[in-house]
Structure formats: C-alpha cells, structure tokens
Design a protein around this motif. Structure first.
Motif, mmCIF file in Angstrom:
data_model
loop_
_atom_site.group_PDB
_atom_site.id
_atom_site.type_symbol
_atom_site.label_atom_id
_atom_site.label_comp_id
_atom_site.label_asym_id
_atom_site.label_seq_id
_atom_site.Cartn_x
_atom_site.Cartn_y
_atom_site.Cartn_z
ATOM 1 N N ARG A 7 -26.344 48.132 22.762
ATOM 2 C CA ARG A 7 -25.842 46.952 22.062
ATOM 3 C C ARG A 7 -24.324 46.843 22.175
ATOM 4 O O ARG A 7 -23.777 45.746 22.340
ATOM 5 C CB ARG A 7 -26.269 46.993 20.590
ATOM 6 N N ASN A 8 -23.631 47.971 22.068
ATOM 7 C CA ASN A 8 -22.174 47.946 22.225
ATOM 8 C C ASN A 8 -21.782 47.490 23.616
ATOM 9 O O ASN A 8 -20.784 46.776 23.800
ATOM 10 C CB ASN A 8 -21.586 49.330 21.942
ATOM 11 N N THR A 14 -28.040 51.820 20.248
ATOM 12 C CA THR A 14 -26.738 51.413 19.718
ATOM 13 C C THR A 14 -25.727 51.306 20.843
ATOM 14 O O THR A 14 -24.935 50.357 20.906
ATOM 15 C CB THR A 14 -26.251 52.414 18.660
ATOM 16 N N SER A 21 -32.472 55.957 19.181
ATOM 17 C CA SER A 21 -31.681 55.009 18.402
ATOM 18 C C SER A 21 -30.228 55.000 18.848
ATOM 19 O O SER A 21 -29.593 53.947 18.950
ATOM 20 C CB SER A 21 -31.769 55.359 16.916
ATOM 21 N N ARG A 44 -22.625 42.188 11.435
ATOM 22 C CA ARG A 44 -22.644 43.587 10.999
ATOM 23 C C ARG A 44 -22.620 43.750 9.481
ATOM 24 O O ARG A 44 -22.442 44.864 8.989
ATOM 25 C CB ARG A 44 -21.474 44.342 11.636
ATOM 26 N N ARG A 55 -16.550 50.702 18.744
ATOM 27 C CA ARG A 55 -17.518 49.652 19.072
ATOM 28 C C ARG A 55 -16.891 48.617 20.007
ATOM 29 O O ARG A 55 -17.510 48.186 20.978
ATOM 30 C CB ARG A 55 -17.986 48.994 17.773
#
Length: 889
Positions: free
Chosen positions: A446-447, A443, A439, A635, A266
């Motif tokens: 967002r990373n 993700t 999805s 998170r 991440r």
C-alpha cells in the motif's frame, strides 16, 4: 559528501587494519582475525609499530611503510591518534576508513572530519562495529560470526542489534549483501548508504535500524529514491512519548514525534515495523516470499484449530481471507473428503496423506483468486510431516512467492521445517506470526502504491500571498505571536479556505451590540484574547444569541466572568458572527506545527472540544497534492463517518483535501508560521467551512521551504514567454502531468523516441510515467513547455548525482515542432537551473546519428567526445557550469 567513494568502503580492493593486535582482549585483534578469516581476496595488512609479524603476516609500523595504498583502512587505535591517521591516509590516497574507536571527544571528531574532507576520504563511525560484505569475503568488524552471502543489506545505528540479527540470520540460513554499523555517523549516514545500496546489484532489499536522523531532507530524498527500486524496511527506536514538548495548541499536543516519523516512512514508500522480532520476520519474508498482487490470503491446514487461529489473527490485522470461486470449489470437492471445511480456511482433515496436500496445493495455484497461501500443518501419527514436506516442496518451489508456511510442533516437525527452508519457502513459528508477516507485506505494498499514485489537480485558487504577508508582518510588528480569531480567519481566507465571516469590535458590550444590530438571525459571540486560546473552556463563546440586547448581556456576563477567573487576560475585543446551521456537518481538525526533526507537518483528524480525548488523527509531511491529502484523510477513523451513514450524505472529500493543500502552501510561503489549528472544520456534502482558527507566529521562522523535509514544487521557476507567436509556459513538471505527458509521448515518432531512450519505443506503464512526472525536486528537475491548451510540447530533464558534482541531461521535443528553437529554449533553462543549484558539470550521452541534438549542444558550448564504452554509436557531451545565485535559495 554523499555517495562519493562509498565503493571504496563497501567494495575495497585492499584493506589495512590499524591497531591490529595479538592481545586477545583487544578489538583490533578480533577485527584483524575476522578480516583474515573472511576469505577476502585482495591484499591485507596489519599495522602496529609494536609488532613485526602478526598471524604469519608482516606487520607494518605506519602508513608510509605499507607496500600498497589501501582502499579501506580500519582504525582500532586510541582516540587521540584518529585525526592524524586520517590525514596520513588521505594524503596517501586512501578514500575510506572505518573508525571502530569509541570515546572520541567532539573536538577529536571534528578534527577527524576536517582531516578527511580535503581528500574526499569517507569515514564510517566512530564507535561502530564495522561492516561486512559477504560477497567479497570482507569482514571488517568485530562481530562474533561471519555472514552468509545473500541479497539483504542491513544498516544499523546499534552494533548490538546488528550482531543479534546476524546470529539469528545464520541460524535461519539467510544471507546478506552488506551489514553496516553506522555508530555515531560522523560522515557516512543513512542517506549516503541508501543512495549506494539502491544501485548495488547484490542488494534486493534494505533493512534499517534507526535511532536518530540528523539530515531529514537528505534522508527523505535518498529513501524515496531507494524505495522506488527496492523494498526498504525500518525499525525506528523511541516510540515512547517521553521528550515530546508541551504545546499550546491541539495540533502541537497531538502531533508527537513518533507519529511524524511514521508519516515520513510512509511518505517515502518504506515499511516500518515495530519490534526487532518483526524486523526478523520481515527479513525472512523479503528473502523468501514475494508480495502477491492480491491482498487476500488462503489458509490450507490439516487442523481446524490452526485454521481458527489464522482466521482470528487475520481479523485482528485486517487481512481478508480469499473467497474461493465456483471452479476452485469444484476442484477441492474432487480431491478432499466429504467432511472438509468447504470454505477458507481450507481444512483438508487430519488424516491427509501427502498426495492430498499436493492436489490441494495444485488446485490453489491454478485459482487466481486464492492469492497468497498459508500452509499450516500439525503433526499426526497417520501421515509423516517429513513425507508431506518432501512431496510439497518441489511443487511450491515451482510457484515462488506464493506460499508462507507454518509447521506446528517442535522436534517432530523439525525435519519438515528444514526441508521447506532448504527449498527457500518462507517459514514461521506460529500461524499468527505468518499472518503478521503477510500483513506487513500488504502494508508495504500500500505504501508503494501511494508512492506512485497520480494525483488529481487541485481546484483551489492561487493564494493572495500579499494579503497574508501583511497580516503576518503586522502581528509581528506588534510583538504578538498569536493572531486573534478574526486575523486567523483572514489569513485562512487569503489561502482560499472558506471561513465564517465575523466583525471584530472593541471589548465593550455596547460595541458588540452595535455590531449585532446589523446582522440577522442567531449570532455567535466570542472573546478575543492572546491569553485565552481555547475560548470555550473559559466561557468565552456564546451561541444562538438573537438581537443586540442578547449580545450586550452575553458580552457583559463574559467580561464579569473573566474578570473573576482570568483577571490578567489581555482582551483585544469581541468577535460577532452569524450562527451557521449545518446540522449534518462533521467536526474535523486540520492543523500544522513544526517537528524538531522533520520540520513542518500537517495534522488531520476528528475535531471538536474532545479532540485530544478522541486522539483520532494522522499526520503528513508537506507538500501535499490531492492524492496525498486523501491518503491523510483515509488514515483516520473519522473517514468512515465522512463516507455517510444513516441517510447522511457523504462529505466532499476533495474540499477537505483542498484545505489541507492550502495549509501546506501556507507552511511553504510563511516561514513564521509555527502552529495552526482549524478546529472545528465543518465538512459535509456542501464542502468544508472553518469555524475557528488559531495561528501562532514565530520571528525565528521555523517553517518555510528551507525547513521542509521534502522540497516542494519550485514555482519560482515558472515563466511565461512568447514562442513562435504563441504564449508558452515553461515550468517544472508536476505529478498531475502524467496524462498530459503520455499524450506528449504519443505525439513523438518512434524514431525520435529511440533517439531519446536508446531503445525501441514502447508505451510506458503507470510506474514508468510516475517516475518521469513524480520527481524529487531536491535532486532532479524536469522542465516542460506547455501551450495555451495545456498540451506538453517538450521536456528537458536533469538528474544530479547526490554530490551535486555532475548532472545528466535529456531533452525531447514533440516531433512536429522540432527545428523551431524549442529544444534550445528548454536546454538553456536547464543550464540556468544547474548554475543556480551549484552543479559543476552537465553531461549527456547522445547517439552519433542524432545530428539535431549534437548541433544544439555544440552551439551551447558542450565538449563532444566518443563514449569510452560505445565509441562507434554514442558520444559523450560535457559542459562546465558557472554557479549563479539560486532563486531556490
């Protein structure tokens, strides 16, 4: 070795296969035939002393007999021969070799590496399948099939997975730029290939299958650089808890290996997928679908059941369905029958002819709020799926990257599915699979946002490092690993973390009562023992005691109980402290421990006595800034409680973030810090308060900057000096400098910007500014000059190649300050830094008309010559650097 000569490995001009054979069962036979059949345009040569010819080609007995020097050698010979062949090839000028051979002993591996190093010869393997570069027609492997040319690069530690993915991709019509089997990665590893593939023009996205990481800092540096320019998707094997060590602290118990790897992926801005199936899904999505800017999904289907399945899948994965606006609703009403669903999912009814699909799609494409579109179609006897596909494919192709498709059914839907595939439209077997693909891309997005986010400056004060050092040294001198609670709180306080103060007294009831006599209100009594880490579990904590006599009695009861239950426990005394009343505070845990792969890590989550039962935690790699610390907090599930509920005001998240930043600083400053727990850390609207702390030290020094997977801000390179009669701070640039850097660039004239960037100036975007301020201190440096008003006056930048052989510089000074010596000051700092890091050479390209810069570099001893690529306008300046002792090391 890093990127050096990887072009010879992945883009060779001539190839030789050692151990090429005519025996069907031999690996060398398959490798040679794959290479010969692949369409490679350069010279090829089989090498086998037993044969004169092979498949119509002359076969050579040894390296010296070859009619050309191969860029790439493929070794399929017995283990005992590998090191000797590598030495011969290196002496002949070969600079890359694939060691297909398996079964090399540790001594044979080291011999091969030792033979390669003097020549800079790169080794892929051993025990690998090989590699394919389809754009060159290069198949230097023993895979069962060739690969199609495409834009995905796959690097895998598993040869079996590589062949499986290749077989699947051929069936799906997906191509590759490169497929590389790392095998035992004796030399070439993930970091090397990430650096190379990030710059490869044929590669749009990189897929990794990882079983182990041997050089975490190198991997993280290369991964962060690659992920800024291309999508990187990772499958990491080994999610199981087996092999995780038992730990004495809550943090050690909670922060297992896999969650740390998640945090590393991440932090680098990559995407992790859980299974091989998801890697296949991600590969297709990257090949045929561009991540939309909207996080929402619009579902278009001819069946209500399919829409329900999509809605359920979206809900479980946290994917929001887009809300159609009034304009879109009116357009849909105009083209759909009266009994349509009137919402998202958009059910256009099972009898829909092709034109209804086209009209609906056009309405969605014209509506920005529709976001990505999931096209789900179930076959009916009324309208042909094939006709629908043929009608819709041209329209979808005109809006690339907006549509994911799912043709439900088997034989009936096959022609329609094929028509969409030929049009390059991402397709999935089930609606759930399509939602999962969407999805995953969200993700990833967002990373990427987190990778480029500009942090706010932390307000935490500079730590008292001297006081912290005294505490650590005193404990180690006593032969103790664990600090007692009072010492731990003193160490936390030295780093600006608010703690509940308390007195440490001898382990006698009278001493505890004496300490209590000077305190007012309710008190807390705790036992101090290196053998009783979780004091509340053994009755070592008493709350709400009022007055000295109550403290005396509680202390005696505590001693009596421990004498029976833990007679061997070493008692250091009692801690007596005031009972803090903050009824609206949330219990949290902040911790740190040392991961065996990635080094120091931080943990945050829901705290209290049930911390391990709740297991609500997230981990992050240091160093941290405000943005990264807030991301760590976000998170966890407890983040929703911190936002406030039922009249409880929100907690001060910046105060929590500053605690995390302080712990990250401790890990950098105190190499002996092995484990840390702050549990509970109370957080409310008033801030954050540490009620308890457990800290374990180790003389082996497992923490410290040297063990960080990401090199932290090098504050040892800060210096203050006087310049032109005013104080000046020279320091490395920080991510928090983005706004000041934009203001600095705004104060530079367009002509000066053109001289620096070689093009007409434009106002930089956030991503461009982030790239200039969020640098990787492992491989680049930017020094800025800052005045007393915190204005940036100039910047000098140095970007090293991964080999640290050469570094390219650039210098820019505010236009109104040029000609006053600031550029020379900054340039000298770059030279000092390069010498300290062991860089061999500094180079730069300077426009011929930039007389000021040319005068500066000549005065500093640079060699100036015309640039070979643009001699009329650009000169190349070069200076050799003498190494010095590095303050970083």
């Amino acid at each position: 070795m890093t990127q050096r000569h990887l072009d010879r490995l992945l883009r060779p001009s001539a190839v030789a296969v050692f151990g090429a054979s005519d025996k069907p069962e031999r690996v060398g036979t398959t490798v040679w035939r794959n290479l010969k059949a692949g369409g490679f345009a350069g010279p090829l040569a089989p090498v086998n002393p037993r044969l004169n010819t092979l498949d119509g080609e002359r076969c050579y007995p040894r390296v010296s007999a070859l009619p050309f020097t191969p860029d790439l050698a493929v070794l399929c010979t017995p283990p005992a021969t590998v090191a000797g062949l590598v030495a011969e090839l290196g002496a002949a000028g070969t600079r890359a070799a694939i060691v297909i051979t398996a079964g090399l002993t540790p001594a044979q591996k080291q011999s091969a590496l030792d033979a390669a190093r003097p020549h800079g010869l790169r080794l892929l393997g051993p025990n690998c399948i090989g590699l394919l570069s389809p754009h060159l027609g290069l198949n230097a492997s023993f895979t069962q099939a060739n690969a199609r040319p495409g834009s995905l690069a796959l690097v895998s530690q598993s040869g079996a997975l590589l062949t499986a993915l290749l077989d699947w991709a051929n069936g799906q019509g997906i191509g590759f730029s490169h497929l590389v089997s790392l095998g035992e990665h004796l030399d070439v590893d993930f970091g090397d290939l990430l650096d190379h593939l990030a710059l490869d023009p044929h590669t749009r996205a990189i897929l990794l299958y990882i079983e182990s990481i041997s050089s975490p800092r190198k991997f993280m540096s290369a991964a962060r650089a690659a992920a800024r320019v291309k999508p990187v998707i990772v499958v990491k094997a080994g999610r199981a808890a087996a092999g995780q060590r038992a730990a004495a602290s809550h943090t050690g118990a909670l922060a297992g290996e896999d969650i740390v790897i998640d945090a590393a992926i991440r932090r680098a801005g990559m995407l992790r997928v859980d299974t091989l199936k998801e890697l296949f899904i991600a590969a297709q999505t990257l090949a045929r679908f561009r991540d939309p800017t909207s996080p929402a999904l619009t579902v278009m289907t001819n069946g209500g059941g399919a829409g329900v399945l999509v809605a359920d899948a979206a809900s479980s994965l946290g994917v929001p369905l887009a809300e159609p606006g009034p304009v879109l609703m009116q357009r849909l009403k105009a083209v759909l029958p009266a009994n349509w669903s009137r919402g998202n999912p958009i059910d256009i009814i099972g009898d829909a002819p092709p034109q209804r699909y086209v009209d609906t799609l056009q309405a969605l494409f014209d509506a920005p709020e529709a976001g990505a579109i999931l096209f789900a179609q179930a076959p009916t006897a009324i309208a042909s799926s094939t006709a629908i596909a043929q009608a819709c494919a041209p329209l979808i192709a005109a809006h690339p990257g907006r549509v994911l498709s799912c043709w439900l059914g088997g034989e009936t839907a096959a022609p329609a599915r094929q028509a969409f595939e030929q049009a390059g439209i991402a397709g999935y077997d089930t609606p759930e699979e399509a939602v999962r693909a969407f999805s995953l891309m969200q993700t990833y997005r967002r990373n990427q946002v987190a990778l480029r986010e500009t942090p706010a400056a932390s307000t935490i004060a500079a730590p008292d490092r001297a006081a912290a050092r005294r505490l650590v040294d005193a404990a180690l001198a006593d032969g103790r690993e664990w600090l007692n609670e009072v010492e731990a709180k003193a160490l936390l306080s030295a780093y600006g973390i608010a703690v509940v103060p308390g007195a440490q007294v001898p382990a006698t009831p009278d001493a505890a009562a004496q300490a209590a006599s000077g305190m007012r209100g309710a008190l807390v009594l705790k036992i101090l023992s290196p053998d009783l880490l979780h004091k509340s579990d053994v009755g070592g904590v008493r709350l709400g005691l009022v007055g000295p006599e109550a403290v005396r009695q509680a202390a005696q009861q505590m001693l009596d109980s421990l004498a029976h239950s833990h007679p061997q426990a070493r008692l250091q005394g009692f801690s007596v402290q005031a009972l803090v009343q903050r009824p609206l505070a949330q219990e949290l845990i902040v911790g740190a421990h040392v991961d065996p792969i990635f080094g120091p890590v931080l943990l945050f989550g829901h705290g209290g006595v049930a911390v391990e039962v709740l297991a609500d935690r997230a981990v992050a790699l240091p160093p941290l800034n405000r943005a990264l610390a807030r991301d760590l907090i976000d998170r966890t599930r407890v983040r929703r409680l911190l936002a406030g509920f039922r009249g409880r005001p929100p907690a001060d998240l910046d105060a929590i973030a500053d605690v995390l930043i302080a712990v990250a600083r401790m890990l950098a400053d105190l190499p002996e810090l092995a484990e840390l727990d702050i549990n509970p850390l109370w957080a409310d609207a008033q801030g954050a308060l540490a009620l308890d702390g457990r800290i374990r030290l180790s003389p082996a020094k497992p923490a410290g900057v040297a063990h960080f997977a990401i090199r932290p801000y090098p504050d040892e390179w800060e210096s203050r000096l006087a310049w032109q009669g005013q104080p000046l701070l020279l320091r490395p640039i920080r991510p928090e400098d983005e706004a000041a850097h934009q203001a600095f660039l705004d104060a530079v004239t367009p002509d000066d910007l053109r001289l620096r960037f070689f093009q007409a100036p434009h106002r930089l975007s956030h991503d461009e500014l982030a790239r200039l301020t969020q640098i990787d201190y492992e491989r680049e440096m930017a020094f800025i000059a800052v005045d007393a008003a915190q204005q940036t006056l100039g910047v000098a930048r140095l970007v090293r190649d991964p080999d640290n052989t050469e570094a390219e510089f650039a210098v820019l000074v505010r236009s109104d300050l040029q000609g006053r010596g600031l550029g020379r000051l900054l340039m000298q700092r770059l030279l000092d830094y390069a010498a300290a890091r062991g860089t061999q050479r500094i180079v730069g390209d300077v426009l011929r008309e930039n007389h000021g810069m040319l005068g500066l570099v000549k005065a500093l001893g640079f060699e100036v010559r015309a640039d070979a690529h643009d001699p009329a306008h650009v000169v190349r300046v070069t200076r050799t650097v003498r190494p010095t002792l590095s303050p970083l090391d």
